[in-house]
Motif scaffolding. Sequence first.
Motif, PDB file in Angstrom:
ATOM      1  N   PRO A 265       0.882  -1.385   0.044  1.00  0.00           N
ATOM      2  CA  PRO A 265       0.322   0.113  -0.503  1.00  0.00           C
ATOM      3  C   PRO A 265       1.338   1.622   0.374  1.00  0.00           C
ATOM      4  N   ILE A 266       0.893   2.285  -0.898  1.00  0.00           N
ATOM      5  CA  ILE A 266       1.683   3.474  -0.633  1.00  0.00           C
ATOM      6  C   ILE A 266       0.331   4.815  -0.578  1.00  0.00           C
TER       7      ILE A 266
ATOM      8  N   ALA B  99       4.673  -2.303 -10.942  1.00  0.00           N
ATOM      9  CA  ALA B  99       3.067  -2.622 -11.834  1.00  0.00           C
ATOM     10  C   ALA B  99       2.516  -1.137 -10.516  1.00  0.00           C
ATOM     11  N   ARG B 100       2.021  -0.114 -11.631  1.00  0.00           N
ATOM     12  CA  ARG B 100       1.587   1.383 -10.240  1.00  0.00           C
ATOM     13  C   ARG B 100       0.044   0.762 -10.460  1.00  0.00           C
ATOM     14  N   TYR B 101      -0.793   0.952 -10.140  1.00  0.00           N
ATOM     15  CA  TYR B 101      -2.233   1.255 -10.010  1.00  0.00           C
ATOM     16  C   TYR B 101      -2.942   1.525  -8.838  1.00  0.00           C
ATOM     17  N   ASP B 102      -4.200   1.494  -8.835  1.00  0.00           N
ATOM     18  CA  ASP B 102      -5.496   2.107  -7.738  1.00  0.00           C
ATOM     19  C   ASP B 102      -6.373   0.366  -7.384  1.00  0.00           C
ATOM     20  N   ASP B 103      -6.370   0.221  -6.552  1.00  0.00           N
ATOM     21  CA  ASP B 103      -7.078  -0.535  -6.718  1.00  0.00           C
ATOM     22  C   ASP B 103      -9.150  -0.406  -6.601  1.00  0.00           C
ATOM     23  N   PRO B 104      -9.593  -0.748  -7.547  1.00  0.00           N
ATOM     24  CA  PRO B 104     -11.322  -0.258  -8.522  1.00  0.00           C
ATOM     25  C   PRO B 104     -12.443  -0.110  -7.443  1.00  0.00           C
ATOM     26  N   GLU B 105     -11.859  -0.780  -6.016  1.00  0.00           N
ATOM     27  CA  GLU B 105     -12.707  -0.652  -5.418  1.00  0.00           C
ATOM     28  C   GLU B 105     -13.475   0.856  -4.398  1.00  0.00           C
ATOM     29  N   TYR B 106     -12.391   0.439  -3.442  1.00  0.00           N
ATOM     30  CA  TYR B 106     -11.467   1.816  -2.440  1.00  0.00           C
ATOM     31  C   TYR B 106     -10.607   3.004  -2.751  1.00  0.00           C
TER      32      TYR B 106
ATOM     33  N   TYR C 103       1.545  -0.918  -5.133  1.00  0.00           N
ATOM     34  CA  TYR C 103       2.799  -1.152  -5.293  1.00  0.00           C
ATOM     35  C   TYR C 103       3.485  -2.330  -5.801  1.00  0.00           C
ATOM     36  N   TYR C 104       3.780  -2.613  -6.880  1.00  0.00           N
ATOM     37  CA  TYR C 104       3.621  -4.870  -7.090  1.00  0.00           C
ATOM     38  C   TYR C 104       5.469  -5.111  -8.046  1.00  0.00           C
ATOM     39  N   TRP C 105       6.336  -5.764  -6.804  1.00  0.00           N
ATOM     40  CA  TRP C 105       7.264  -5.904  -7.346  1.00  0.00           C
ATOM     41  C   TRP C 105       7.121  -7.319  -7.263  1.00  0.00           C
ATOM     42  N   ASP C 106       7.472  -8.083  -8.587  1.00  0.00           N
ATOM     43  CA  ASP C 106       8.216  -9.575  -8.675  1.00  0.00           C
ATOM     44  C   ASP C 106      10.073  -9.758  -8.326  1.00  0.00           C
ATOM     45  N   PHE C 107      10.096  -9.624  -7.451  1.00  0.00           N
ATOM     46  CA  PHE C 107      12.019 -10.005  -6.742  1.00  0.00           C
ATOM     47  C   PHE C 107      12.476 -11.829  -7.583  1.00  0.00           C
ATOM     48  N   GLY C 108      11.433 -12.173  -7.774  1.00  0.00           N
ATOM     49  CA  GLY C 108      11.840 -13.690  -8.011  1.00  0.00           C
ATOM     50  C   GLY C 108      12.670 -13.218  -9.886  1.00  0.00           C
ATOM     51  N   LYS C 109      12.213 -11.622 -10.172  1.00  0.00           N
ATOM     52  CA  LYS C 109      13.259 -11.978 -11.692  1.00  0.00           C
ATOM     53  C   LYS C 109      14.298 -10.728 -11.547  1.00  0.00           C
TER      54      LYS C 109
ATOM     55  N   LEU D  11      -6.418  -7.032  -4.659  1.00  0.00           N
ATOM     56  CA  LEU D  11      -4.772  -6.751  -4.616  1.00  0.00           C
ATOM     57  C   LEU D  11      -4.500  -6.515  -6.800  1.00  0.00           C
ATOM     58  N   GLY D  12      -5.481  -7.034  -7.160  1.00  0.00           N
ATOM     59  CA  GLY D  12      -5.181  -7.081  -8.791  1.00  0.00           C
ATOM     60  C   GLY D  12      -4.859  -7.996  -8.855  1.00  0.00           C
ATOM     61  N   PRO D  13      -4.922  -8.023 -10.999  1.00  0.00           N
ATOM     62  CA  PRO D  13      -4.531  -9.292 -11.334  1.00  0.00           C
ATOM     63  C   PRO D  13      -3.068 -10.115 -11.181  1.00  0.00           C
ATOM     64  N   MET D  14      -2.105  -9.884 -10.445  1.00  0.00           N
ATOM     65  CA  MET D  14      -1.497 -10.627 -10.195  1.00  0.00           C
ATOM     66  C   MET D  14      -1.846 -11.455  -9.492  1.00  0.00           C
ATOM     67  N   ALA D  15      -2.690 -11.272  -8.418  1.00  0.00           N
ATOM     68  CA  ALA D  15      -2.964 -11.885  -6.266  1.00  0.00           C
ATOM     69  C   ALA D  15      -3.747 -13.174  -6.937  1.00  0.00           C
ATOM     70  N   PRO D  16      -3.032 -13.924  -6.392  1.00  0.00           N
ATOM     71  CA  PRO D  16      -3.453 -15.962  -6.693  1.00  0.00           C
ATOM     72  C   PRO D  16      -4.999 -15.205  -5.432  1.00  0.00           C
TER      73      PRO D  16
END
Length: 408
Positions: A98-99, A120-127, A132-138, A358-363
């Motif tokens: 959360p930012i 990725a940077r985005y806003d959740d569509p409800e609230y 901000y999203y990081w995939d440190f595995g990359k 959390l967005g499309p990348m979340a399980p």
Amino acid sequence: MKRLSLILLALVALVVAVLLPGKSGYPGPRGVSPEDPPPPSVPGFTGHGDAVEPDTNRADSFGVFYRNPRVYNVQYSFEITPDPATIDRQRDLKVWAPIPRDWDSQKNVQILSVEPEPDARYDDPEYGNRIYYWDFGKEPERSSYQFKVMLQLESYEIHAVVDPARVEPYDTTSEEYKLYTRSGHTTHITPEIREMARIAIGDEGNPYLQAQRIWGFVQERVRYQQTMERGIDFLLTTASVDEETGNPYFRGACGQHSALFVALARAAGIPARSVQGFVGWAPRLNHSNSQMYSAQDSMVSPEGFAGAEHHGLGPHVWAEFFLPGYGWIPSDPTWGGLEFGFRPHWKVMMSKGRDVPLGPMAPQAFNEGYGFQWMPIHEGRADLFQSPVWNIGKLRGTRVEIYHTPDP
């Protein structure tokens, strides 16, 4: 000599005000200073600070007033230290954070720097929470992974002065009303909650006075105790009976206090939501001298889910409810005292609402070990989004730091 005695008494009072624990064992806001200058005057009021009285003959005496702004420089960081032998780099090193963004009492949020750049940077569509999203595995393999965010924001005190007779009716057909009165996974409006709401509000029909009664009811019925589990369903399992009054009571931390307030308000038809953030006045704290906020942060739940160690400002959850013609009114049933209709400026708001998508990348169907502070996500949603969501099932020794300094 007399003057020296007065000075010593004042110093003692200051130490007590800063160090005295809060309600029911709650550690209270860290390092709060009672020496803030008085806020500017508000039309129609006599006095200043917390001692304000509305002039009932003036319409502009009533409303939600934002006063005494303070500019803060904020340092926000998060670090994970994975064990290469126990993780899958492609699956287990994702982070959702959360930012802070602009809200009613938090303005001019400026992100000064972010390292490394998020995927990725985005806003959740409800609230509307900023994520901000990081995939440190990359990234190339190393012993630890960290992000750092430097930002500046302007925080205001909130003073809500409400004339119950001026509260307008709700538009129960609006999408916002439906969103903030619905039952959810965490804020679950059960038949027991509906009955508790009926008891709490009694014969009161005004939504503002109903909310005030609910606030007092939660203070009376929830005793502070840190827990790893959260949400209404868990809170109801903690029920005990007070031997003196015969009334049931529950146990929980600020997250449960706010969840119960929100659930009871929604059951009564009052739009309400939780607010997650960090509070306190600790400009001298930094990486070299801060201590872990709670010993529980380093513990692992019986289900094998971990918490992150929090350093710096204290994590806290409070609530707010909506009144037509006024807007969102703060309510903090954990602290009590003046915390109904008032909120100080020493806060950094991270998100609003519970069960945040959390967005499309979340399980989605299965949490894959991801969650926030011992609680796995549910259908891609974090029950509480106060600091980052990470793999609480696989990672240990995770650290969150959030410090602030006032900008002159």
